[in-house]
Structures are given as structure tokens and as C-alpha cells.
Scaffold this motif. Structure first.
Motif, mmCIF file in Angstrom:
data_model
loop_
_atom_site.group_PDB
_atom_site.id
_atom_site.type_symbol
_atom_site.label_atom_id
_atom_site.label_comp_id
_atom_site.label_asym_id
_atom_site.label_seq_id
_atom_site.Cartn_x
_atom_site.Cartn_y
_atom_site.Cartn_z
ATOM 1 N N UNK A 194 53.720 35.181 31.945
ATOM 2 C CA UNK A 194 53.206 36.371 32.921
ATOM 3 C C UNK A 194 52.323 35.422 34.021
ATOM 4 N N UNK A 195 51.559 34.576 33.589
ATOM 5 C CA UNK A 195 50.526 33.976 34.343
ATOM 6 C C UNK A 195 51.384 33.197 35.452
ATOM 7 N N UNK A 196 52.448 32.573 34.930
ATOM 8 C CA UNK A 196 53.421 31.461 35.770
ATOM 9 C C UNK A 196 54.103 32.415 36.862
ATOM 10 N N UNK A 197 54.428 33.616 36.440
ATOM 11 C CA UNK A 197 55.158 34.436 37.526
ATOM 12 C C UNK A 197 54.324 34.987 38.509
ATOM 13 N N UNK A 198 53.074 35.298 38.291
ATOM 14 C CA UNK A 198 51.959 35.922 39.178
ATOM 15 C C UNK A 198 50.674 35.269 39.650
ATOM 16 N N UNK A 199 50.195 34.274 38.556
ATOM 17 C CA UNK A 199 49.061 33.687 38.562
ATOM 18 C C UNK A 199 47.934 34.632 38.378
ATOM 19 N N UNK A 200 48.206 35.574 37.901
ATOM 20 C CA UNK A 200 47.032 36.565 37.584
ATOM 21 C C UNK A 200 46.278 36.125 36.134
ATOM 22 N N UNK A 201 45.173 35.928 36.005
ATOM 23 C CA UNK A 201 44.385 35.464 34.926
ATOM 24 C C UNK A 201 42.849 36.232 34.837
ATOM 25 N N UNK A 202 42.264 35.867 33.874
ATOM 26 C CA UNK A 202 40.929 36.181 33.529
ATOM 27 C C UNK A 202 40.273 34.779 33.221
ATOM 28 N N UNK A 203 38.920 34.647 33.813
ATOM 29 C CA UNK A 203 38.385 33.236 33.354
ATOM 30 C C UNK A 203 37.734 33.144 32.039
ATOM 31 N N UNK A 204 37.580 31.862 31.362
ATOM 32 C CA UNK A 204 37.116 31.866 30.152
ATOM 33 C C UNK A 204 35.881 32.705 29.919
ATOM 34 N N UNK A 205 34.727 32.710 31.033
ATOM 35 C CA UNK A 205 33.654 33.388 30.983
ATOM 36 C C UNK A 205 33.757 34.674 30.783
ATOM 37 N N UNK A 206 34.857 35.410 31.885
ATOM 38 C CA UNK A 206 35.223 36.930 31.531
ATOM 39 C C UNK A 206 35.598 36.954 30.191
ATOM 40 N N UNK A 207 36.589 36.410 29.707
ATOM 41 C CA UNK A 207 37.169 36.586 28.367
ATOM 42 C C UNK A 207 36.063 36.756 27.418
ATOM 43 N N UNK A 208 35.215 35.650 27.375
ATOM 44 C CA UNK A 208 33.974 35.381 26.320
ATOM 45 C C UNK A 208 33.153 36.803 26.470
ATOM 46 N N UNK A 209 32.807 37.269 27.735
ATOM 47 C CA UNK A 209 31.849 38.255 27.841
ATOM 48 C C UNK A 209 32.659 39.709 27.027
ATOM 49 N N UNK A 210 33.914 39.814 27.355
ATOM 50 C CA UNK A 210 34.549 40.830 26.841
ATOM 51 C C UNK A 210 34.583 40.812 25.255
ATOM 52 N N UNK A 211 34.768 39.631 24.752
ATOM 53 C CA UNK A 211 34.914 39.458 23.088
ATOM 54 C C UNK A 211 33.568 39.754 22.760
ATOM 55 N N UNK A 212 32.405 39.245 23.572
ATOM 56 C CA UNK A 212 31.148 39.607 22.984
ATOM 57 C C UNK A 212 30.837 40.993 22.840
ATOM 58 N N UNK A 213 31.471 41.722 23.693
ATOM 59 C CA UNK A 213 31.120 43.194 23.912
ATOM 60 C C UNK A 213 31.660 43.771 22.614
ATOM 61 N N UNK A 214 33.124 43.365 22.457
ATOM 62 C CA UNK A 214 34.031 44.054 21.479
ATOM 63 C C UNK A 214 33.412 43.685 19.937
ATOM 64 N N UNK A 215 32.613 42.533 19.945
ATOM 65 C CA UNK A 215 32.144 42.069 18.674
ATOM 66 C C UNK A 215 30.708 42.841 18.404
#
Length: 92
Positions: free
Chosen positions: A59-80
Motif C-alpha cells: 500500500x505504501x509503495x502504491x501511494x506513498x501514504x503513511x503515518x510517522x513513528x511519532x503519530x503511531x506511538x501517540x495513537x498506541x499510547x492512547x489505546x494503551x
């Protein structure tokens, strides 16, 4: 399994079969089945994780869409923390 000398995982189980480990009490069929089921569950989980990673990379190779490490970490912290939050928005 409740005994401290019972095998832990498939490797320990195979060592018991090979005679490398002597148990105080023989392993029951139910215990053997439990060890085998736990091992296969781990294999299936690993395969699913690999498929998810390959799909995400494609999916990333097709469109280049991504979330940064910081964005993913913040999201996971909220889930935790128990918050019900949506994953971060993907961007280029």
C-alpha cells in the motif's frame, strides 16, 4: 500443566520425546495436544503479522501514504490508556 518440571513449549516437548529431559510424571495426551495447539497458534499469528506487513508495504509503495513513528506511538499510547481513538490519518 501445573508441574514445575512440565515442558514449556514445543522445543521442550521435543526434548522430552528425545529423552533429553526426564520428567517426574509422564505427559498426558491432553498436555501434548495443548503444547501442539499453542505452537501452531504462534505460527499462525506470525504468518498473519507477516501478511499484514507485506500488505502495508505494498500500500505504501502504491501511494506513498503513511503515518510517522511519532503519530503511531501517540495513537498506541492512547489505546494503551484505554481511549477509543481512530488510527492516525495517513499522509504523504
Amino acid at each position: 500443566m501445573t508441574d514445575d518440571d512440565s515442558p514449556k513449549g514445543i522445543d521442550a516437548f521435543l526434548e522430552c520425546l528425545a529423552g533429553k529431559v526426564k520428567l517426574a510424571k509422564p505427559i498426558s495426551i491432553d498436555e501434548m495436544n495443548q503444547i501442539a495447539a499453542e505452537s501452531w497458534a504462534g505460527v499462525a499469528a506470525g504468518a498473519a503479522l507477516k501478511q499484514d506487513a507485506v500488505r502495508a508495504w505494498a500500500n505504501y509503495q502504491m501511494g506513498g501514504l503513511h503515518a510517522t513513528l511519532e503519530e503511531a506511538d501517540a495513537w498506541l499510547a492512547k489505546l494503551e490508556a484505554g481511549e477509543d481513538v481512530e488510527p492516525p490519518k495517513l499522509h504523504k
